[in-house]
Design a protein around this motif. Structure first.
Motif, PDB file in Angstrom:
ATOM      1  N   VAL A  10      -7.827  12.052  -2.562  1.00  0.00           N
ATOM      2  CA  VAL A  10      -6.668  12.062  -2.544  1.00  0.00           C
ATOM      3  C   VAL A  10      -6.507   9.637  -2.453  1.00  0.00           C
ATOM      4  CG1 VAL A  10      -5.150  13.070  -0.981  1.00  0.00           C
ATOM      5  CG2 VAL A  10      -5.975  11.278  -0.067  1.00  0.00           C
ATOM      6  N   TYR A  11      -5.454   9.291  -3.352  1.00  0.00           N
ATOM      7  CA  TYR A  11      -5.399   7.802  -3.820  1.00  0.00           C
ATOM      8  C   TYR A  11      -3.963   6.826  -2.754  1.00  0.00           C
ATOM      9  CZ  TYR A  11      -7.769   8.045  -8.372  1.00  0.00           C
ATOM     10  OH  TYR A  11      -9.149   7.420  -9.431  1.00  0.00           O
ATOM     11  N   VAL A  12      -5.020   6.059  -2.543  1.00  0.00           N
ATOM     12  CA  VAL A  12      -3.524   4.655  -2.039  1.00  0.00           C
ATOM     13  C   VAL A  12      -3.922   4.209  -2.875  1.00  0.00           C
ATOM     14  CG1 VAL A  12      -3.392   3.366   0.594  1.00  0.00           C
ATOM     15  CG2 VAL A  12      -4.765   5.610   0.896  1.00  0.00           C
ATOM     16  N   ASP A  13      -2.676   3.721  -3.202  1.00  0.00           N
ATOM     17  CA  ASP A  13      -2.963   2.663  -4.437  1.00  0.00           C
ATOM     18  C   ASP A  13      -2.071   1.502  -3.939  1.00  0.00           C
ATOM     19  OD1 ASP A  13      -2.162   4.770  -6.182  1.00  0.00           O
ATOM     20  OD2 ASP A  13      -0.319   4.590  -5.992  1.00  0.00           O
ATOM     21  N   ILE A  14      -2.598  -0.255  -4.227  1.00  0.00           N
ATOM     22  CA  ILE A  14      -2.204  -0.520  -3.401  1.00  0.00           C
ATOM     23  C   ILE A  14      -1.720  -1.794  -4.761  1.00  0.00           C
ATOM     24  CG2 ILE A  14      -3.700  -3.045  -2.905  1.00  0.00           C
ATOM     25  CD1 ILE A  14      -5.909  -0.829  -2.134  1.00  0.00           C
ATOM     26  N   GLY A  15      -0.765  -2.967  -4.841  1.00  0.00           N
ATOM     27  CA  GLY A  15      -0.334  -3.713  -5.087  1.00  0.00           C
ATOM     28  C   GLY A  15       0.300  -3.412  -6.528  1.00  0.00           C
ATOM     29  N   LEU A  16      -0.416  -3.490  -7.633  1.00  0.00           N
ATOM     30  CA  LEU A  16       0.941  -3.206  -8.626  1.00  0.00           C
ATOM     31  C   LEU A  16       1.304  -1.607  -8.642  1.00  0.00           C
ATOM     32  CD1 LEU A  16       3.074  -3.712 -10.712  1.00  0.00           C
ATOM     33  CD2 LEU A  16       0.683  -4.639 -12.028  1.00  0.00           C
ATOM     34  N   TYR A  17      -0.255  -0.812  -8.277  1.00  0.00           N
ATOM     35  CA  TYR A  17      -0.561   0.101  -8.489  1.00  0.00           C
ATOM     36  C   TYR A  17       0.707   0.727  -7.705  1.00  0.00           C
ATOM     37  CZ  TYR A  17      -4.282   0.159 -11.720  1.00  0.00           C
ATOM     38  OH  TYR A  17      -5.737   0.282 -12.833  1.00  0.00           O
ATOM     39  N   ALA A  18       1.077   0.256  -6.545  1.00  0.00           N
ATOM     40  CA  ALA A  18       2.200   0.512  -5.294  1.00  0.00           C
ATOM     41  C   ALA A  18       3.421   0.520  -5.987  1.00  0.00           C
ATOM     42  CB  ALA A  18       1.384   0.276  -4.108  1.00  0.00           C
ATOM     43  N   GLY A  19       3.790  -0.497  -7.282  1.00  0.00           N
ATOM     44  CA  GLY A  19       5.067  -0.687  -7.864  1.00  0.00           C
ATOM     45  C   GLY A  19       5.516  -2.414  -7.089  1.00  0.00           C
ATOM     46  N   LYS A  20       4.231  -2.644  -6.634  1.00  0.00           N
ATOM     47  CA  LYS A  20       4.747  -4.456  -6.414  1.00  0.00           C
ATOM     48  C   LYS A  20       3.121  -5.675  -7.013  1.00  0.00           C
ATOM     49  CE  LYS A  20       7.753  -2.863  -3.251  1.00  0.00           C
ATOM     50  NZ  LYS A  20       9.122  -3.379  -2.907  1.00  0.00           N
TER      51      LYS A  20
ATOM     52  N   GLU B 133       3.674   8.680  -9.352  1.00  0.00           N
ATOM     53  CA  GLU B 133       4.848   7.307  -8.612  1.00  0.00           C
ATOM     54  C   GLU B 133       4.206   7.588  -6.933  1.00  0.00           C
ATOM     55  OE1 GLU B 133       8.084   9.459  -5.977  1.00  0.00           O
ATOM     56  OE2 GLU B 133       7.933  10.971  -6.739  1.00  0.00           O
ATOM     57  N   THR B 134       4.478   6.248  -6.259  1.00  0.00           N
ATOM     58  CA  THR B 134       4.038   6.024  -5.068  1.00  0.00           C
ATOM     59  C   THR B 134       4.354   6.320  -4.253  1.00  0.00           C
ATOM     60  OG1 THR B 134       2.340   4.428  -6.227  1.00  0.00           O
ATOM     61  CG2 THR B 134       2.524   3.933  -3.901  1.00  0.00           C
ATOM     62  N   ILE B 135       4.514   6.661  -2.966  1.00  0.00           N
ATOM     63  CA  ILE B 135       6.032   7.451  -1.791  1.00  0.00           C
ATOM     64  C   ILE B 135       5.012   6.572  -0.472  1.00  0.00           C
ATOM     65  CG2 ILE B 135       6.333   9.287  -2.937  1.00  0.00           C
ATOM     66  CD1 ILE B 135       4.573  10.666  -0.793  1.00  0.00           C
ATOM     67  N   GLN B 136       5.767   5.954  -0.130  1.00  0.00           N
ATOM     68  CA  GLN B 136       5.474   5.759   2.062  1.00  0.00           C
ATOM     69  C   GLN B 136       4.706   4.736   1.777  1.00  0.00           C
ATOM     70  OE1 GLN B 136       3.426   8.532   4.471  1.00  0.00           O
ATOM     71  NE2 GLN B 136       4.084   9.965   3.201  1.00  0.00           N
ATOM     72  N   VAL B 137       5.690   3.746   0.522  1.00  0.00           N
ATOM     73  CA  VAL B 137       5.285   2.163   0.064  1.00  0.00           C
ATOM     74  C   VAL B 137       5.499   1.164   1.383  1.00  0.00           C
ATOM     75  CG1 VAL B 137       5.216   0.316  -1.333  1.00  0.00           C
ATOM     76  CG2 VAL B 137       5.341   1.831  -2.224  1.00  0.00           C
ATOM     77  N   VAL B 138       4.493   0.476   2.192  1.00  0.00           N
ATOM     78  CA  VAL B 138       4.299  -0.499   3.053  1.00  0.00           C
ATOM     79  C   VAL B 138       4.104  -1.841   2.919  1.00  0.00           C
ATOM     80  CG1 VAL B 138       3.468  -0.375   5.523  1.00  0.00           C
ATOM     81  CG2 VAL B 138       4.346   1.395   4.274  1.00  0.00           C
ATOM     82  N   GLN B 139       5.088  -2.793   3.266  1.00  0.00           N
ATOM     83  CA  GLN B 139       4.169  -4.664   2.642  1.00  0.00           C
ATOM     84  C   GLN B 139       3.283  -4.415   4.026  1.00  0.00           C
ATOM     85  OE1 GLN B 139       4.962  -5.893  -0.292  1.00  0.00           O
ATOM     86  NE2 GLN B 139       3.734  -7.892  -0.229  1.00  0.00           N
ATOM     87  N   SER B 140       2.102  -4.723   3.935  1.00  0.00           N
ATOM     88  CA  SER B 140       1.028  -4.907   4.881  1.00  0.00           C
ATOM     89  C   SER B 140       1.850  -6.644   5.862  1.00  0.00           C
ATOM     90  CB  SER B 140      -0.151  -5.070   4.208  1.00  0.00           C
ATOM     91  OG  SER B 140      -0.853  -5.282   5.798  1.00  0.00           O
ATOM     92  N   ASN B 141       1.868  -5.701   7.302  1.00  0.00           N
ATOM     93  CA  ASN B 141       1.567  -7.308   8.144  1.00  0.00           C
ATOM     94  C   ASN B 141       0.044  -8.219   8.125  1.00  0.00           C
ATOM     95  OD1 ASN B 141       1.219  -6.109   9.878  1.00  0.00           O
ATOM     96  ND2 ASN B 141       3.943  -6.128  10.295  1.00  0.00           N
ATOM     97  N   GLY B 142      -0.650  -7.027   7.769  1.00  0.00           N
ATOM     98  CA  GLY B 142      -2.256  -6.829   8.104  1.00  0.00           C
ATOM     99  C   GLY B 142      -2.479  -6.253   9.380  1.00  0.00           C
TER     100      GLY B 142
ATOM    101  N   TYR C  94       1.315  -1.104   0.516  1.00  0.00           N
ATOM    102  CA  TYR C  94       0.419   0.415  -0.169  1.00  0.00           C
ATOM    103  C   TYR C  94       0.977   1.426   0.046  1.00  0.00           C
ATOM    104  CZ  TYR C  94      -3.709  -2.729   1.183  1.00  0.00           C
ATOM    105  OH  TYR C  94      -4.974  -4.361   1.503  1.00  0.00           O
ATOM    106  N   GLY C  95       0.108   2.293  -0.830  1.00  0.00           N
ATOM    107  CA  GLY C  95       1.659   3.730  -1.017  1.00  0.00           C
ATOM    108  C   GLY C  95       0.815   4.806  -1.259  1.00  0.00           C
TER     109      GLY C  95
END
Length: 151
Positions: free
Chosen positions: A75-85, A29-38, A18-19
């Motif tokens: 504002v958008y929160v990008d998820i998955g591929l949109y967040a670059g992952k 670009e997506t910033i502050q990208v975090v791989q969620s642990n739940g 998420y970012g």
């Protein structure tokens, strides 16, 4: 006037990135990208107030995080591929800036340390991801910055 927004994303899907989207269209670009642990994830961004209360119009915002047309900005929160992952889940959560009226702006001005905060769900009750515009959006609240957050 600069306004700090704090977005708390509740129950993001574990293993999904998420970012925050900076920029629009294909030029972002997506910033502050975090791989969620739940666990809940908090994002902090700065937007700018563009309009003047003396003109008696609704507040309008600008800056690289603000999307949409006046009166329907978000504002958008990008998820998955949109967040670059790469992920099996890809999309965006659209968080409206509606409800930030002149009373809210005046409350912010009264306390220079205050920020605007909101909490949005990232998953449904069945554990599936949420996309598109946040339903039953509770709005933005004037708060003190969360502990450990830089504004």
């Amino acid at each position: 006037m600069d306004i700090t927004l704090s977005i708390l994303l509740q129950k993001p899907i574990p293993g999904i990135a998420y970012g925050i989207q900076k920029g629009a269209g294909s030029n972002y670009e997506t910033i502050q990208v975090v791989q969620s642990n739940g666990e809940d994830v908090r994002f902090s961004i700065m937007i700018q107030l563009k309009s003047d209360p003396k003109k008696q119009n609704a507040p309008r915002f600008t800056g690289p995080f603000v999307q949409g047309k006046p009166m329907s900005q978000f504002v958008y929160v990008d998820i998955g591929l949109y967040a670059g992952k790469a992920a099996s889940v890809n999309g965006r959560i659209k968080i409206p800036l509606t409800g930030i009226d002149w009373n809210v702006i005046n409350n912010l001005n009264a306390n220079s340390a205050a920020i605007l905060s909101t909490t949005v769900p990232a998953s449904a009750k069945d554990g599936s991801p949420l996309f598109a515009t946040v339903k039953n959006f509770e709005g933005w609240k004037v708060t003190a910055p969360p502990q450990g957050t830089k504004s």
